[in-house]
Enzyme design. Structure first.
Site, PDB file in Angstrom:
ATOM      1  N   LYS A 177     -71.188  85.388  77.029  1.00  0.00           N
ATOM      2  CA  LYS A 177     -71.933  84.515  76.129  1.00  0.00           C
ATOM      3  C   LYS A 177     -73.414  84.645  76.431  1.00  0.00           C
ATOM      4  O   LYS A 177     -73.842  85.099  77.501  1.00  0.00           O
ATOM      5  CB  LYS A 177     -71.498  83.058  76.282  1.00  0.00           C
ATOM      6  CG  LYS A 177     -71.655  82.462  77.701  1.00  0.00           C
ATOM      7  CD  LYS A 177     -73.020  81.944  78.041  1.00  0.00           C
ATOM      8  CE  LYS A 177     -73.044  81.275  79.416  1.00  0.00           C
ATOM      9  NZ  LYS A 177     -74.415  80.946  79.895  1.00  0.00           N
ATOM     10  N   ASP A 181     -68.743  75.446  81.707  1.00  0.00           N
ATOM     11  CA  ASP A 181     -68.796  76.314  80.534  1.00  0.00           C
ATOM     12  C   ASP A 181     -67.418  76.579  79.924  1.00  0.00           C
ATOM     13  O   ASP A 181     -67.318  77.111  78.818  1.00  0.00           O
ATOM     14  CB  ASP A 181     -69.420  77.674  80.879  1.00  0.00           C
ATOM     15  CG  ASP A 181     -70.939  77.640  80.858  1.00  0.00           C
ATOM     16  OD1 ASP A 181     -71.507  76.668  80.317  1.00  0.00           O
ATOM     17  OD2 ASP A 181     -71.551  78.592  81.383  1.00  0.00           O
TER      18      ASP A 181
END
Length: 323
Positions: A25, A151
């Site tokens: 990401k 996350d």
């Protein structure tokens, strides 16, 4: 120089197994809102998965044991690995007695701000939910993800449908979203994505441990406004999106690792629309106009004689879940 990494064709997982490709990401926006009583920081961030992948193979077993094989073998293969922690957390949450044999192949760099370990953990939760026949919704799995890491819930929202094969209202949207994450990252809102955004990611040969970056972080009195960036991301307005890039941790990472600032400056001079640190670093990414522009920016970055920059890894990628 490493360029675009595509997922492998897959490993033989057997008739009841799954092969998953956990993505990296970038954070197009990251603000730090303050320190919490539990020692974490409240954040607000737009997490967007990109086309740089690890591979996780999962095969259910009837012996009740967890087995994890990692490549390269320098990666922890026991309780120190987030995949293992995710599996244990899922078993505790839903009182699972089945076992699993798992094999993880790592390509996402470590200490890079790209979320590789968290993405692997989210893939493990979604994949084991499928192979163990738990049939839990994304909403039911999010508390497990939050237990494993900050996350992990964002990655779970972005990737759960492709792992589970189920129809779930939140997961259906997850094929076409970024994740707006608040709290310490565990409060997740799917964000619709416009057309794919082309990026160049540069990982220098240093790491930025998150705790060390936060020690150097100095909060600004003025909080950044995320709305223009989210709107631009949803519209696919790449130039507007690049203008509103924001990462409050960037000055702290530059202070911790001067090489990260050097990479940022070099990448900025290569002509992209915008450049930003991802997460707490050490990776820096450039937002580009097109795929051809991204390839050109990566090529320009490589035209130097600096030995420190020569040791960087460069990836040309795009955001996922959009046409």
């Amino acid at each position: 120089m490493s360029l675009h990494v595509r997922p492998d064709p897959g490993l033989p997982s057997g008739p009841n197994g799954r092969v998953l490709f956990p993505p990296a990401k970038v954070n197009l926006f990251l603000d730090v809102l303050g320190k919490r009583a539990d020692g974490y920081h409240d954040i607000a961030t737009l997490l967007v998965p990109v086309s740089l992948y690890d591979t996780l193979e999962i095969q259910p077993t009837g012996d009740g044991e967890l087995k994890l094989e990692c490549h390269p073998d320098t990666i922890p293969s026991g309780p120190g690995n987030l995949v293992w922690k995710a599996a244990e957390a899922l078993r505790r949450a839903f009182r699972v007695t089945a076992g699993a044999a798992m094999r993880l192949t790592k390509r996402i760099p470590h200490e890079a701000g790209l979320g590789g370990g968290s993405s692997d953990a989210a893939a493990a939760i979604a994949g084991l939910n499928a192979v163990w026949g738990l049939n839990r919704s994304v909403a039911e799995l999010l508390p497990v993800a939050a237990e494993v890491g900050s996350d992990v819930p964002g990655f779970l929202v972005c990737s759960a449908r492709s792992a589970s094969g189920r129809t779930d209202p939140l997961a259906e949207r997850a094929e076409h979203v970024g994740a707006w994450c608040t709290g310490r990252g565990e409060v997740v809102t799917p964000i619709h994505a416009g057309p794919a955004v082309h990026l160049v990611i540069v990982k220098p040969p240093v790491g930025c441990p998150t705790a060390e970056v936060y020690k150097r972080f100095r909060r600004s009195d003025k909080m950044a406004d995320q709305r223009p960036l989210i709107d631009a991301f949803a519209r696919g307005d790449v130039e507007e999106m690049a203008f509103w890039l924001h990462n409050a941790l960037q000055p702290a990472a530059f202070d911790l690792q001067p090489l990260v600032r050097k990479v940022y400056d070099r990448l900025t001079n290569c002509g992209p629309l915008g450049v930003l640190l991802s997460g707490s670093g050490a990776s820096v990414f450039a937002v580009c106009r097109t795929a051809a522009d991204a390839a050109a920016v990566a090529a320009r970055f490589g035209r130097h004689t600096d030995p420190e920059l020569a040791a960087c890894r460069v990836f040309v990628v795009r955001t996922l879940g959009a046409t």
